[in-house]
Scaffold this active site. Structure first.
Site: not given
Ligand SMILES: Nc1ncnc2c1ncn2[C@@H]1O[C@H](COP(=O)(O)OP(=O)(O)O)[C@@H](O)[C@H]1O
Ligand SMILES: [Mg+2]
Length: 334
Positions: A69-70, A222, A114, A163
């Site tokens: 998401k981030t 992640r 977030d 979430t």
């Molecule tokens: N679609 C994607 N393609 C490649 N890497 C991804 C992808 N989604 C997440 N990641 C990897 O996973 C890590 C965590 O993702 P993040 O965006 O922080 O998740 P969330 O915000 O949903 O908790 C990122 O640093 C990235 O390296």
């Molecule tokens: Mg995040």
């Protein structure tokens, strides 16, 4: 003091994790693997905004942690050529703090909030008119002398992450034009992500090692990255930059991750339901009390994957574990 040394002294694993994560974030949409529905939707919104040269519509991203998401919000801001402002919902304590952030936005900037479902309600209310009319309604004073002041805000885009979208209040949810759900990733998608990131870390990965890591990553990029970094340590200690399956097996066993990608907490949830509640059904509150865990942690972080993989079943009377789960626990406790 060098940056490395500072980090070594710092006890904050969250910070270290964030630093490592930022190195592996996708830098463009071409590196953003999977979630094709979400990405397609976002693409159209970004392009339309670029053609109109107006702010992109507000979007809500929902799904378990670590699914991207981030990372997606960062790519959106980049594609819009705008600045991204990142804040955490529960960290905003006063209305005035959010008002200050909002009034400092430039036209078409992206504000990423977030854990938006955990915002204080009084703070959240500021967002309603900001999202709808790019205006803040601020009440000054109290009692009979109180009056409302209106402040203009630049047209901006709010991207909220949560979430579970069901946790949002209705007035907030309806102000998002797009409500985009993230799903767990397929092993092939995770394999692609791991292989891209291995390249960034200058590692070579044998193909059976790659598919093994992908399969045990709990459908979550992640976690895939975390496993990759752990395995890299083994490869380095073994004196090379080539990763083989044996190193993957060793790392997974040290991390207590099993062949389904379940970790210690996942297995604990299943075995508590079996041992204390005869396999269920058990109400979520009783379960969380026995586990001494937060309800939201269990529901938002652990349950979705256990449900998706058919280890856990939700019934009107509570949670039950499946035959598959019972076999798995039996195998693991031997
Ligand atoms: N679609 C994607 N393609 C490649 N890497 C991804 C992808 N989604 C997440 N990641 C990897 O996973 C890590 C965590 O993702 P993040 O965006 O922080 O998740 P969330 O915000 O949903 O908790 C990122 O640093 C990235 O390296
Ligand atoms: Mg995040």
């Amino acid at each position: 003091m060098t940056e490395n040394f500072q980090r070594f002294l710092s006890n904050d694993t969250g910070e270290e994790e964030r630093f490592q994560e930022s190195r592996l974030r996708p830098e463009g949409f071409e590196e953003y693997i999977g979630q094709s529905k979400v990405v397609e939707n976002i693409h159209v919104m970004v392009e339309s905004s670029n053609i109109r040269q107006q702010a992109m519509d507000h979007a809500l991203l929902s799904g378990p942690p670590g699914l991207g998401k981030t990372s997606l919000a960062m790519l959106v801001a980049k594609a819009l050529g705008s600045e991204l402002h990142v804040i955490s919902g529960p960290a905003i304590e006063k209305k005035g703090d959010l008002a200050a952030i909002l009034t400092n936005l430039q036209p078409r900037d992206v504000l990423f909030i977030d854990e938006i479902h955990r915002m204080h309600i009084s703070v959240e209310e500021i967002l309603y008119s900001a999202m709808e009319d790019f205006r803040l309604d601020i009440v000054i004073g109290q009692g009979p002398s109180a009056r409302t002041m209106q402040i203009e805000v630049s047209p901006f885009t709010l991207i909220g992450a949560t979430t579970r979208s069901g946790l949002l209040s209705n007035p907030l949810r309806t102000r998002f034009m797009a409500n985009l759900h993230f799903d767990f990733y397929q092993p092939e998608e995770l394999a692609k992500i791991i292989s891209n990131n291995a390249q960034k870390l200058n590692l070579e990965v044998e193909s059976d090692a790659l598919s093994h890591m992908a399969k045990c990553s709990r459908g979550t990029p992640r976690i895939a990255n975390r496993i990759l970094r752990r395995v890299r340590d083994f490869a380095l200690v073994d004196g090379g930059n080539k990763i083989n399956e044996e190193q993957v097996l060793k790392s997974l066993s040290l991390m207590e991750i099993d062949e389904y990608g379940l970790d210690r907490m996942d297995r604990k949830i299943l075995s508590v339901i079996l041992d204390y509640y005869g396999g269920g059904p058990v109400g979520i509150d009783a379960l969380c009390a026995t586990l001494a865990e937060d309800r939201s942690t269990i529901e938002d972080v652990f349950e979705p994957f256990l449900l998706k993989e058919g280890f856990l079943i939700r019934t009107p009377r509570g949670r039950e574990i499946s035959e598959k789960a019972k076999e798995h626990i039996a195998k693991y406790s031997n």
